[in-house]
Scaffold this motif. Sequence first.
Motif, mmCIF file in Angstrom:
data_model
loop_
_atom_site.group_PDB
_atom_site.id
_atom_site.type_symbol
_atom_site.label_atom_id
_atom_site.label_comp_id
_atom_site.label_asym_id
_atom_site.label_seq_id
_atom_site.Cartn_x
_atom_site.Cartn_y
_atom_site.Cartn_z
ATOM 1 N N GLY A 1 -31.055 6.681 21.457
ATOM 2 C CA GLY A 1 -30.804 5.409 20.766
ATOM 3 C C GLY A 1 -29.496 5.440 19.978
ATOM 4 O O GLY A 1 -28.770 4.441 19.921
ATOM 5 N N SER B 1 -31.845 -5.591 16.589
ATOM 6 C CA SER B 1 -33.011 -4.714 16.380
ATOM 7 C C SER B 1 -34.169 -5.505 15.790
ATOM 8 O O SER B 1 -35.323 -5.332 16.198
ATOM 9 N N PHE C 1 -26.423 10.068 24.553
ATOM 10 C CA PHE C 1 -27.200 9.367 25.580
ATOM 11 C C PHE C 1 -27.731 10.353 26.623
ATOM 12 O O PHE C 1 -28.923 10.344 26.960
ATOM 13 N N TYR D 1 -22.420 1.127 22.520
ATOM 14 C CA TYR D 1 -22.338 -0.334 22.609
ATOM 15 C C TYR D 1 -21.106 -0.876 21.887
ATOM 16 O O TYR D 1 -20.404 -1.746 22.378
ATOM 17 N N LEU E 1 -30.451 1.840 18.089
ATOM 18 C CA LEU E 1 -29.211 1.207 18.551
ATOM 19 C C LEU E 1 -28.589 0.416 17.401
ATOM 20 O O LEU E 1 -27.422 0.596 17.069
ATOM 21 N N ILE F 1 -34.177 0.973 20.636
ATOM 22 C CA ILE F 1 -33.493 -0.277 20.270
ATOM 23 C C ILE F 1 -33.255 -0.352 18.756
ATOM 24 O O ILE F 1 -32.198 -0.800 18.288
ATOM 25 N N SER G 1 -27.649 2.809 14.284
ATOM 26 C CA SER G 1 -26.486 3.684 14.485
ATOM 27 C C SER G 1 -25.208 2.868 14.633
ATOM 28 O O SER G 1 -24.142 3.291 14.172
ATOM 29 N N ALA G 2 -25.313 1.682 15.252
ATOM 30 C CA ALA G 2 -24.129 0.817 15.347
ATOM 31 C C ALA G 2 -23.668 0.419 13.946
ATOM 32 O O ALA G 2 -22.466 0.373 13.664
ATOM 33 N N LEU H 1 -26.872 4.850 22.389
ATOM 34 C CA LEU H 1 -26.798 3.421 22.734
ATOM 35 C C LEU H 1 -25.959 2.661 21.707
ATOM 36 O O LEU H 1 -25.095 1.852 22.054
ATOM 37 N N GLY H 2 -26.240 2.913 20.437
ATOM 38 C CA GLY H 2 -25.557 2.172 19.363
ATOM 39 C C GLY H 2 -24.072 2.455 19.318
ATOM 40 O O GLY H 2 -23.248 1.532 19.260
ATOM 41 N N ILE I 1 -25.153 2.809 29.489
ATOM 42 C CA ILE I 1 -26.170 2.632 28.437
ATOM 43 C C ILE I 1 -27.070 1.420 28.715
ATOM 44 O O ILE I 1 -28.175 1.337 28.167
#
Lengths: 466, 49
Positions: free
Chosen positions: A133, A397, A105, A140, A78, A75, A81-82, A136-137, A33
């Motif tokens: 994205g 973000s 992804f 991560y 990211l 971003i 969603s995280a 990514l989140g 990622i």
Amino acid sequence: MAVSLLDRSRTIAGPGYNRWLIPPAALAIHLAIGQAYAFSVFKKPLGALLSGDVDHPATGDWTPGQIGWIFSIAIVLLGLSAAIFGKWLERVGPRKAMMAAALCFAGGFFIGSLGVHLHSLPLLYFGYGFVGGIGLGIGYISPVSTLIKWFPDRKGVATGMAIMGFGGGAMIASPLSVALMAHFKDSAPMGVAPTFITLGIIYFLFMQFGVWTIRVPADDWAPAGYVPNAEHSALITSGNVSADNAIKTPQFWLLWVVLLTNVTAGIGVLETASPLIQETFSDKAMGPGRGVTVAAAAGFVGLLSLFNLLGRFFWSSASDKLGRKVTYAIYFGLGIVMYALVPTLGHNAQLTLFVVVACVIISMYGGGFATIPAYLSDLFGKYQVGAIHGRLLTAWSTAGVLGPVIVNWLSESRKAEGLKGAAAYQPVFYTMAGLLAVGFLANLAVTAVNERYNEKGPVTPEAGGH
Amino acid sequence: MNQPANSTPASTTETSSSTGALVIAWAFVGIPLLWGVSQTFVKALALFQ
């Protein structure tokens, strides 16, 4: 059957499982990622899909501004969603989350490829930006709480290794993408669409290594010889705070400011690195033939990437010995001095010292990312640290939008006044030093979390999210 | 090698297979990472030329 294999209960490690297999599993996700930070290699090719010439875009070719939104959306997603999927991750475990991250992804690349093929910008925004994205989140944060549970004695080392991968991912993706586009350039406009498909397949397969290697420790597992809370620090809790309760504490919001200021300041350097070094150390300042060339400036950016990577591991590991609060005090205290020095070094044409200072600054920017999960675990316990980390990433973000806006506004307004070189960027660095002072104070204000926020009784991951 | 707090030590066979798995796992992620770092390092050398 396939779904059940992804369940958390199927990932509990048996006796004798070697915990040093977990960092490579985490790295497989983060190295993949981390490609996001190499997205800039697609900027020019994407802007010349119709003309086929990066120097002469045709009418209807996408502008740099339009293409820039692809990364910005990714971003922002990211962070969102995280924050949104953090509790779900704690409940279902890392394997299912890693699989979801791999699907999103890679899916982002496939949809994005269709967008490139059809020359549809909304499809590219939706594919790489929105779906990618989300990948990514989730990706991560997916290994973070698992690493902390496996390495309660070396939280900084473990999370530093994983988050170092995010920095390293761009170093792999950049030359790989350039080579793939060159390979496919005769079969599709600029070779972008088939490169997206190839990258989607490569990253999906690469991430599968993490999916099927990751394990969670048994509830009663501890490293040999480990004594909980042997550090005797007031900032290391023996309690557990849920993600919902964590955001009610001042400590969460102080760390949100800490991350925001550290990342915004780092972006200040990353955004200006290439033009700053070329304009400040030009032939005019250094003497004929001694100025920094375009190639040397690209080398400077590469050097910063290396220190960003090394800083993630070095500082995060050092925080295990120094303590998180002291480590962030160093980031901010040393950072203020160094940011304030940059314009002076530029003005005095001290190139070597300028490069050294920039490298140290960027190492602390990377360190700030890598140390924050361990800081959160110290303060809130390991119960839902992945979900809490996910919510804190909204600061990233925010910085991702705020940083470039501040930098461009300050430097462009100075250039409009006719100032050049170090003088044009002077307010950028003084503003960033001011931001770091805010971060320093926020870190200074961090105290132990009030015990009333702790969960009552034993906590289980399965009960952790809804 | 880390054991659950209440388990017996792993056998020699387990240790060997664990070492092999470790080497493969770290090589799988380490080789691409080192390749990426070396590419970046070569690029960075331009600053000193």
